[in-house]
Design an enzyme around this catalytic site. Sequence first.
Site, short mmCIF file in Angstrom:
data_model
loop_
_atom_site.label_atom_id
_atom_site.label_comp_id
_atom_site.label_asym_id
_atom_site.label_seq_id
_atom_site.Cartn_x
_atom_site.Cartn_y
_atom_site.Cartn_z
N LYS A 138 0.87 -1.18 0.00
CA LYS A 138 0.00 0.00 0.00
C LYS A 138 0.90 1.23 0.00
O LYS A 138 1.70 1.43 0.92
CB LYS A 138 -0.87 -0.03 1.26
CG LYS A 138 -1.69 1.18 1.55
CD LYS A 138 -2.69 1.50 0.47
CE LYS A 138 -3.67 0.39 0.21
NZ LYS A 138 -4.63 0.64 -0.89
N HIS B 82 -10.24 -7.26 -4.10
CA HIS B 82 -9.92 -6.17 -3.17
C HIS B 82 -10.33 -6.52 -1.74
O HIS B 82 -11.20 -7.36 -1.52
CB HIS B 82 -10.68 -4.92 -3.64
CG HIS B 82 -10.74 -3.81 -2.64
ND1 HIS B 82 -11.82 -3.58 -1.80
CD2 HIS B 82 -9.85 -2.84 -2.35
CE1 HIS B 82 -11.59 -2.52 -1.06
NE2 HIS B 82 -10.40 -2.05 -1.37
O1 GKR Z 1 -7.26 -0.20 4.48
O2 GKR Z 1 -6.03 1.55 4.21
C1 GKR Z 1 -6.69 0.62 3.76
C2 GKR Z 1 -6.77 0.45 2.28
O3 GKR Z 1 -6.19 1.53 1.66
C3 GKR Z 1 -8.19 0.26 1.83
O4 GKR Z 1 -9.02 1.23 2.40
C4 GKR Z 1 -8.33 0.27 0.35
O5 GKR Z 1 -9.68 0.32 -0.01
O6 GKR Z 1 -7.18 -1.84 0.43
C5 GKR Z 1 -7.84 -0.96 -0.32
C6 GKR Z 1 -7.25 -0.76 -1.69
O7 GKR Z 1 -6.77 -1.73 -2.24
O8 GKR Z 1 -7.30 0.33 -2.23
MG MG Z 2 -6.54 -0.65 -4.13
#
Ligand code: GKR
Ligand code: MG
Length: 458
Positions: free
Chosen positions: A228, A355
């Site tokens: 991420k 996702h």
């Molecule tokens: O949990 O911070 C998180 C992610 O950024 C999530 O909110 C996203 O929706 O995992 C997700 C993604 O793949 O964009």
């Molecule tokens: Mg994503």
Amino acid sequence: MSEASNSSNPLAPTEPLAPTEPTELTANVAPASTSGRSRLKITDVVLTPIAFRDPPLLNSAGVHEPWALRTIVEIHTDEGICGIGETYGDIGHLERLRTVAPALVGLDAYELGPMHQRVAAALRGQTGDDKHGLTGKISAPGTVDRVYSAFEVACLDIQGRAVGRPVVDLLGGAVRDAVPYSAYLFYKWAGHPGTEPDQWGEALDPVGVVSQARQLIDQYGFGSIKLKGGVFPPEQEVDAVRALRDAFPNTPLRLDPNAAWTPGTSLKVAEDLDGVLEYLEDPTPEIAGMAEVAAKAPMPLATNMCVVSFEHVAPSVAVNAVQVILSDHHYWGGLRRSAHLASICEAFDIGLSMHSNSHLGISLAAMTHLAAATPNLNYACDTHYPWNAADDVVVPGVLSFVDGSVAVPAGPGLGIELDRDVLGRLAENYRTCGLVQRDDTGYMRKFEPTYERKRPRW
Ligand code: GKR
Ligand code: MG
């Protein structure tokens, strides 16, 4: 030629039935219907908002708060069979679930088409906002799908229990016995400010990121890695991905900055990581921006932000904005509509991945049944589960990771059971934690008062 009216068109859907009042839950009543077929009449829908511990995971919107919120859905039937589902816990979504729940009482648990209609009728065109994660713009049809999803999963659980077959069989049967998931890495603080470091420790640079990957891979056996991003300037994130490549030379890698970059920055990163990433996820906002990047990027682009509902598919296909769609049954309208999405991807030669947001075992079980029944799933699925597993509401023993994969639960329905003691504890957390909706930006501002949510940022 004038358009046929609903009454003369034999294919026109019937109007949704009027909602009925909730009835008393009567266990073990003999199934009966006028045709003699067994019925599974919905007698009660129970919604339990819960809160469970979440580490300080960083993303392009801020940082995860100490508690993640979900709602556990239980649907009871007149045969005494109960099905379960898991969905978002943010207050707007919870209110929509509460609005819809009474309208489902009286339906048969097999009547999923009519159920979708009743959800739409009860919501009266409401449009939700994305308070539960970075999953793009939400439309009125997308809102219906988000609300319907957990009820659909609970009904599939009921159907499976009624006929003694796992949900994967209701979706067409397993094309794989176990579903591969990827290690989902996050930049993170050592612990929530003011608390001791957690078991994962700090990951704010390439060394920390690689060490987190090792921890997750040692524990779960994952065979692919997603980082991420969208947290630090893109060059630093490119360095982290390169460090992962050096440490894990044969492991497929992905990077997801959640639309933190302009198209120009996205292209620069795409070129820098040519030959390193299996796909680049949501580098930039919107279909037009993604199409601009996709036209020149050397790797496929993936999304869970610009194509998040059926009405986004055609405009995206028209400009070849994305080459991989991350499905997610929580917002694509449950397991059967996610299977429709898979067919659409097959027809347009679009790759399919999955996702995830913060979740527990009911979602993991549903994701696993769906992925096991989806032939054209081309990539290991995302899951946040390792970050939240310690608080799971599912009785342990069924859901476990072996070599990064989860075996499809073999029992009837979802094949899992609710741990009622844990459910009670997490429901109490919800009552006392003081949060009713996710706010990564607000939480970040407590520690960095000038922090701003910007998209794109670089
Ligand atoms: O949990 O911070 C998180 C992610 O950024 C999530 O909110 C996203 O929706 O995992 C997700 C993604 O793949 O964009
Ligand atoms: Mg994503």
